[in-house]
Scaffold this motif. Structure first.
Motif, short mmCIF file in Angstrom:
data_model
loop_
_atom_site.label_atom_id
_atom_site.label_comp_id
_atom_site.label_asym_id
_atom_site.label_seq_id
_atom_site.Cartn_x
_atom_site.Cartn_y
_atom_site.Cartn_z
N ARG A 125 0.83 -1.22 0.00
CA ARG A 125 0.00 0.00 0.00
C ARG A 125 0.87 1.26 0.00
O ARG A 125 0.54 2.25 -0.66
CB ARG A 125 -0.94 -0.01 1.20
CG ARG A 125 -2.01 -1.09 1.14
CD ARG A 125 -3.01 -0.94 2.26
NE ARG A 125 -4.05 -1.96 2.20
CZ ARG A 125 -4.16 -3.00 3.02
NH1 ARG A 125 -3.28 -3.15 4.00
NH2 ARG A 125 -5.15 -3.88 2.88
N SER A 126 1.98 1.22 0.73
CA SER A 126 2.88 2.37 0.75
C SER A 126 3.50 2.60 -0.62
O SER A 126 3.60 3.75 -1.10
CB SER A 126 3.98 2.16 1.80
OG SER A 126 3.42 2.04 3.08
N LYS A 127 3.89 1.52 -1.29
CA LYS A 127 4.47 1.65 -2.63
C LYS A 127 3.44 2.17 -3.63
O LYS A 127 3.74 2.99 -4.50
CB LYS A 127 5.03 0.31 -3.09
CG LYS A 127 6.28 -0.12 -2.34
CD LYS A 127 6.85 -1.40 -2.91
CE LYS A 127 8.15 -1.77 -2.22
NZ LYS A 127 8.74 -3.02 -2.77
N LEU A 128 2.21 1.68 -3.48
CA LEU A 128 1.15 2.15 -4.39
C LEU A 128 0.92 3.65 -4.19
O LEU A 128 0.80 4.41 -5.17
CB LEU A 128 -0.13 1.36 -4.13
CG LEU A 128 -1.36 1.79 -4.95
CD1 LEU A 128 -1.09 1.69 -6.44
CD2 LEU A 128 -2.57 0.95 -4.56
N ASP A 129 0.88 4.09 -2.94
CA ASP A 129 0.67 5.51 -2.66
C ASP A 129 1.84 6.34 -3.18
O ASP A 129 1.65 7.42 -3.75
CB ASP A 129 0.51 5.70 -1.15
CG ASP A 129 0.20 7.14 -0.78
OD1 ASP A 129 -0.83 7.67 -1.23
OD2 ASP A 129 0.99 7.75 -0.04
N ALA A 130 3.07 5.82 -3.01
CA ALA A 130 4.24 6.54 -3.49
C ALA A 130 4.24 6.66 -5.02
O ALA A 130 4.57 7.71 -5.57
CB ALA A 130 5.52 5.84 -3.02
N GLN A 131 3.84 5.59 -5.71
CA GLN A 131 3.79 5.63 -7.17
C GLN A 131 2.72 6.61 -7.65
O GLN A 131 2.91 7.32 -8.65
CB GLN A 131 3.51 4.23 -7.73
CG GLN A 131 4.70 3.29 -7.66
CD GLN A 131 5.81 3.68 -8.61
OE1 GLN A 131 5.64 4.49 -9.50
NE2 GLN A 131 6.99 3.10 -8.39
N ARG A 132 1.60 6.63 -6.95
CA ARG A 132 0.56 7.59 -7.33
C ARG A 132 1.05 9.03 -7.17
O ARG A 132 0.84 9.88 -8.05
CB ARG A 132 -0.69 7.36 -6.48
CG ARG A 132 -1.53 6.17 -6.93
CD ARG A 132 -2.66 5.91 -5.96
NE ARG A 132 -3.58 4.91 -6.49
CZ ARG A 132 -4.47 4.25 -5.76
NH1 ARG A 132 -4.54 4.48 -4.45
NH2 ARG A 132 -5.29 3.36 -6.32
N LYS A 133 1.70 9.31 -6.05
CA LYS A 133 2.22 10.66 -5.82
C LYS A 133 3.30 11.01 -6.85
O LYS A 133 3.35 12.15 -7.34
CB LYS A 133 2.79 10.77 -4.41
CG LYS A 133 1.73 10.72 -3.32
CD LYS A 133 2.35 10.84 -1.93
CE LYS A 133 1.27 10.82 -0.85
NZ LYS A 133 1.86 10.89 0.52
N LEU A 134 4.15 10.03 -7.17
CA LEU A 134 5.20 10.28 -8.15
C LEU A 134 4.60 10.58 -9.52
O LEU A 134 5.04 11.50 -10.23
CB LEU A 134 6.13 9.07 -8.23
CG LEU A 134 7.27 9.17 -9.26
CD1 LEU A 134 8.17 10.37 -8.94
CD2 LEU A 134 8.08 7.88 -9.28
N GLN A 135 3.56 9.80 -9.88
CA GLN A 135 2.92 10.06 -11.17
C GLN A 135 2.25 11.44 -11.18
O GLN A 135 2.35 12.18 -12.18
CB GLN A 135 1.89 8.98 -11.48
CG GLN A 135 1.28 9.11 -12.88
CD GLN A 135 0.27 8.03 -13.16
OE1 GLN A 135 -0.60 7.77 -12.33
NE2 GLN A 135 0.37 7.40 -14.30
N ASP A 136 1.57 11.78 -10.08
CA ASP A 136 0.95 13.11 -10.00
C ASP A 136 2.00 14.21 -10.13
O ASP A 136 1.78 15.22 -10.82
CB ASP A 136 0.20 13.26 -8.68
CG ASP A 136 -1.02 12.35 -8.59
OD1 ASP A 136 -1.48 11.89 -9.67
OD2 ASP A 136 -1.50 12.10 -7.47
N LYS A 137 3.14 14.03 -9.47
CA LYS A 137 4.20 15.02 -9.54
C LYS A 137 4.73 15.14 -10.96
O LYS A 137 4.94 16.26 -11.46
CB LYS A 137 5.32 14.64 -8.58
CG LYS A 137 6.47 15.63 -8.55
CD LYS A 137 7.53 15.20 -7.56
CE LYS A 137 8.70 16.18 -7.55
NZ LYS A 137 9.75 15.75 -6.60
N GLN A 138 4.95 14.00 -11.61
CA GLN A 138 5.47 14.04 -12.98
C GLN A 138 4.46 14.67 -13.93
O GLN A 138 4.83 15.44 -14.83
CB GLN A 138 5.82 12.62 -13.44
CG GLN A 138 7.03 12.03 -12.71
CD GLN A 138 7.28 10.59 -13.07
OE1 GLN A 138 6.42 9.91 -13.65
NE2 GLN A 138 8.45 10.09 -12.73
N GLU A 139 3.17 14.35 -13.74
CA GLU A 139 2.15 14.97 -14.59
C GLU A 139 2.09 16.47 -14.38
O GLU A 139 1.95 17.23 -15.34
CB GLU A 139 0.80 14.32 -14.30
CG GLU A 139 0.67 12.89 -14.80
CD GLU A 139 -0.67 12.27 -14.42
OE1 GLU A 139 -1.43 12.92 -13.66
OE2 GLU A 139 -0.96 11.15 -14.89
#
Length: 347
Positions: free
Chosen positions: A167-181
């Protein structure tokens, strides 16, 4: 006591102990090997056979179309569900595709038969491999599928700490994608602003160049007209009505006899054509009243009428101010006199 005897005895004792230690080590090694082949390995094979085979490593399944899920899964009995689960394990379909994976089959078995040890053991043993598969989906940023697989793992073992990590990795990937977008959006906006700024600067530069071009053309045209005016003064200078030669002769004769005469223009001045009127191709006239002083200079110069109004007034006044006269004479003495002069401006 004989010391040499004691030393010899100890040496013989140590020499006899070495083969005994080696023998013990060899026996232990044989026991370990025998236990592996006779107990541990058969037990693992049996567990693998019951659980549908435990994979030794997580190998990504070969790309291709997802296998068709079996029909009437809801009507399958425990044995059929276990067979489908074993087939899914062999094909490494731990959590996907939805509706056709080992975990869902094993969970159905436990729903039908809560105490089924085969399904429970299989879920426990394959949990690490399924978690690794879910992590790969997270890294691929398929967030909806990742959430589904994490929820499926939670049904099998809700207290497993691996779920917290996933769950932590999923949340981190979502935040990373949001940041990149967001960074991509910001970069696109910056590029658009730079393009707009460049377009604005270019438009302003083009406008300035056009203005300079027009101004240069007007300047060249004005110079051409001024040059033409210099070569053709009769077309661009004020026309001043001068007394006729006959009238001047008559006044001179009268002055010689009676010592009385009118003022006589001895030096005229060409008015400067106003630049604004020149650019606008305007013609006109101005009537100037003035006083001729006894010294032959003009004073009290003012415009009494003009057309267009005020356009040629200053040029006419400046020209008359530069006039020089032979003053009027009365009884042989120079006296002041007044006069009106119409000055025309023609192109």
């Amino acid at each position: 006591m004989d010391t040499r005897y004691s030393l010899d005895t100890r040496r013989r004792a140590r020499g006899a102990a070495k083969p005994l230690v080696v023998a013990v080590i060899v026996v232990l090694a044989v026991l370990v090997i025998g236990a592996w082949f006779l107990i541990i390995k058969p037990h693992q094979e049996m567990m693998a056979e019951d659980a549908g085979g435990r994979p030794s490593a997580l190998i990504a399944p070969s790309p291709g179309a997802a296998p068709t899920p079996p029909a009437n899964v809801a009507s399958m009995d425990v044995n059929q569900l276990l067979d489908e689960a074993r087939r899914a394990i062999n094909e490494q379909r731990y959590l996907a595709p939805a509706g056709n994976n080992a975990f869902e089959f094993y969970l159905r078995v436990l729903a039908k038969q809560p105490g089924n040890q085969v399904a429970a053991d299989a879920l426990r043993e394959t949990f690490p491999y399924a978690a690794t598969s879910a992590e790969q989906v997270i890294n691929a940023r398929d967030f909806n599928e990742s959430q589904r697989q994490i929820d499926l793992l939670a049904k099998a073992d809700p207290a497993n700490f691996t779920l917290t990590i996933l769950r932590s990795k999923l949340d981190a990937q979502r935040k990373l994608q949001d940041k990149q977008e967001q960074q991509a959006i910001d970069q696109q906006k910056a590029q658009q602003l730079a393009a707009q700024r460049a377009a604005t600067e270019k438009a302003e530069a083009d406008k300035l160049a056009e203005q300079q071009k027009v101004q240069a053309a007007e300047t060249a045209q004005l110079r051409t007209r001024q040059a033409s005016a210099a070569t053709q003064p009769a077309q661009q200078q004020a026309v001043v009505a001068a007394p006729t030669a006959a009238g001047q002769s008559e006044r001179a004769a009268a002055g010689a006899i009676g010592k009385t005469s009118e003022a006589v223009l001895v030096k005229g001045a060409e008015p400067v054509y106003p630049p604004s009127a020149l650019r606008a191709h305007q013609a006109g006239w101005a009537v100037v009243a003035f006083t001729i002083d006894p010294n032959g200079r003009t004073s009290d110069v003012h415009v009494t009428n003009s057309q267009p109004r005020h356009l040629f007034d200053r040029a006419a006044i400046d020209a008359v101010t530069r006039y020089r006269f032979t003053p009027a004479m009365k009884n042989g003495e120079p006296v002041a006199s007044t006069r009106e002069q119409r000055i025309e401006f023609n192109l």
